[in-house]
Write an enzyme that holds these catalytic residues in place. Structure first.
Site, PDB file in Angstrom:
ATOM      1  N   ASP A 208      -0.740   1.090   1.545  1.00  0.00           N
ATOM      2  CA  ASP A 208      -1.045  -0.306   1.233  1.00  0.00           C
ATOM      3  C   ASP A 208      -0.765  -1.238   2.411  1.00  0.00           C
ATOM      4  OD1 ASP A 208      -1.884  -2.345  -0.585  1.00  0.00           O
ATOM      5  OD2 ASP A 208       0.185  -2.869  -0.985  1.00  0.00           O
ATOM      6  N   SER A 232      -3.606  -7.468  -3.183  1.00  0.00           N
ATOM      7  CA  SER A 232      -4.306  -6.269  -3.638  1.00  0.00           C
ATOM      8  C   SER A 232      -4.716  -6.431  -5.097  1.00  0.00           C
ATOM      9  CB  SER A 232      -3.398  -5.047  -3.496  1.00  0.00           C
ATOM     10  OG  SER A 232      -2.998  -4.869  -2.159  1.00  0.00           O
ATOM     11  N   GLN A 282      -9.498   0.373  -1.501  1.00  0.00           N
ATOM     12  CA  GLN A 282      -8.798  -0.772  -2.081  1.00  0.00           C
ATOM     13  C   GLN A 282      -9.692  -2.006  -2.041  1.00  0.00           C
ATOM     14  OE1 GLN A 282      -5.365  -2.732   0.055  1.00  0.00           O
ATOM     15  NE2 GLN A 282      -4.241  -2.030  -1.741  1.00  0.00           N
TER      16      GLN A 282
END
Length: 291
Positions: A208, A232, A282
């Site tokens: 991430d 996110s 993502q």
């Protein structure tokens, strides 16, 4: 995204991933007190995978996870993880995990685990134009050039050595050229135990860190004042082959699309010798802010 050298920072990361079991299928995790106003998304994903993995036979390593970030996490409050067994078949096990704070869900994850099997095996070749990690600037090198950015990075995950092949997204506005690819060398900056679940959770934690940065890279944009703020929205990860997260891997990221204040990014992770070990996708919420 600061990296503290030595095993001490890695031990802190391991403590972060060592959840307390409250009951059958229920676990509790803490957050580091870094001054951040919300919990780092990779932390929640990594802890959720720890919780799910503890309910599965160790002979079934994780092969994929799909998750949604529902609400910002409060770093001052413990996070509770509730794991639901969806299925235990002959080859696969599926779990659903919900992270909760203040009685509300902040994160949802489904994860699938599989016994080792033989079958077709191929992967795309690694890029050939990437310098070795020892040949690219460290975070300390970048901070020497931009000392005013030190405070902005002080909240970041520790225990991970992050080395940008391209210009990082946290430099001042105007100091970043537009590039279609964002490539970063990473490794856990110390020794991890041999447990494959720990390495999968550590890789999830690290995945991430720079993925959404590839969306900004296309436009030469940066994070923070005069640039973009983001969060996110969802995160998916596939594990293809055995690996060690405490050995160098290249995070090769790019963004196929951005629209409607959302940006999509995809990345593949490769070992130093070019083996494709994992893939990530993502989508994030990205909004311009003023100076």
């Amino acid at each position: 995204m600061t990296a503290e050298p030595g095993q001490a920072a890695v031990d802190q990361l391991l403590e972060l991933l060592d959840l307390k079991q409250l009951d059958e299928g229920r676990f509790q995790g803490e957050s580091p007190q870094t001054g951040a106003q919300r919990v780092f998304g990779g932390q929640v994903a990594g802890q959720a995978l720890v919780a799910a993995g503890r309910t599965v036979d160790s002979e079934r390593p994780v092969h994929s996870l799909h998750s949604y970030f529902v609400r910002p996490g409060d770093p001052a409050v413990p996070i509770e993880y509730a794991v639901e067994t969806i299925r235990d078949g002959r080859s696969f096990s599926v779990r659903r995990c919900t992270a909760e704070q203040h009685g509300k869900a902040i994160f949802l994850m489904s994860a699938s685990f599989q016994i080792a099997e033989e079958g077709l095996d191929h992967h795309s070749p690694a890029p050939e134009d990437v310098p070795d990690p020892e040949e690219v600037p460290t975070t300390r090198d970048w901070l020497a050039k931009y000392p005013e950015r030190r405070a902005a990075l002080s909240w970041g995950p520790r225990g991970i050595d992050v080395r940008y092949v391209n210009t990082p997204g946290w430099v001042p506005p105007g100091d970043r050229d537009a590039e279609a690819k964002q490539r970063v060398w990473m490794r856990i900056n110390g020794k991890l135990p041999d447990d494959p679940l720990i390495h999968a959770c550590a890789l999830t934690y690290a995945s991430d860190l720079s993925l959404l940065d590839s969306v900004l890279s296309v436009h030469g944009e940066v994070w923070g004042p005069g640039g973009v703020i983001g969060a996110s929205l969802d995160h998916a990860l596939w594990f293809h082959r055995p690996f060690r997260a405490d050995e160098w891997f290249l995070y090769d990221c790019r963004s196929p699309s951005a629209s409607g204040s959302r940006g999509l990014a995809s990345g593949r992770m490769l070992t130093r010798d070019g083996v494709h070990i994992a893939s990530a996708v993502q989508e994030g919420l990205l909004r311009r802010i003023g100076d």
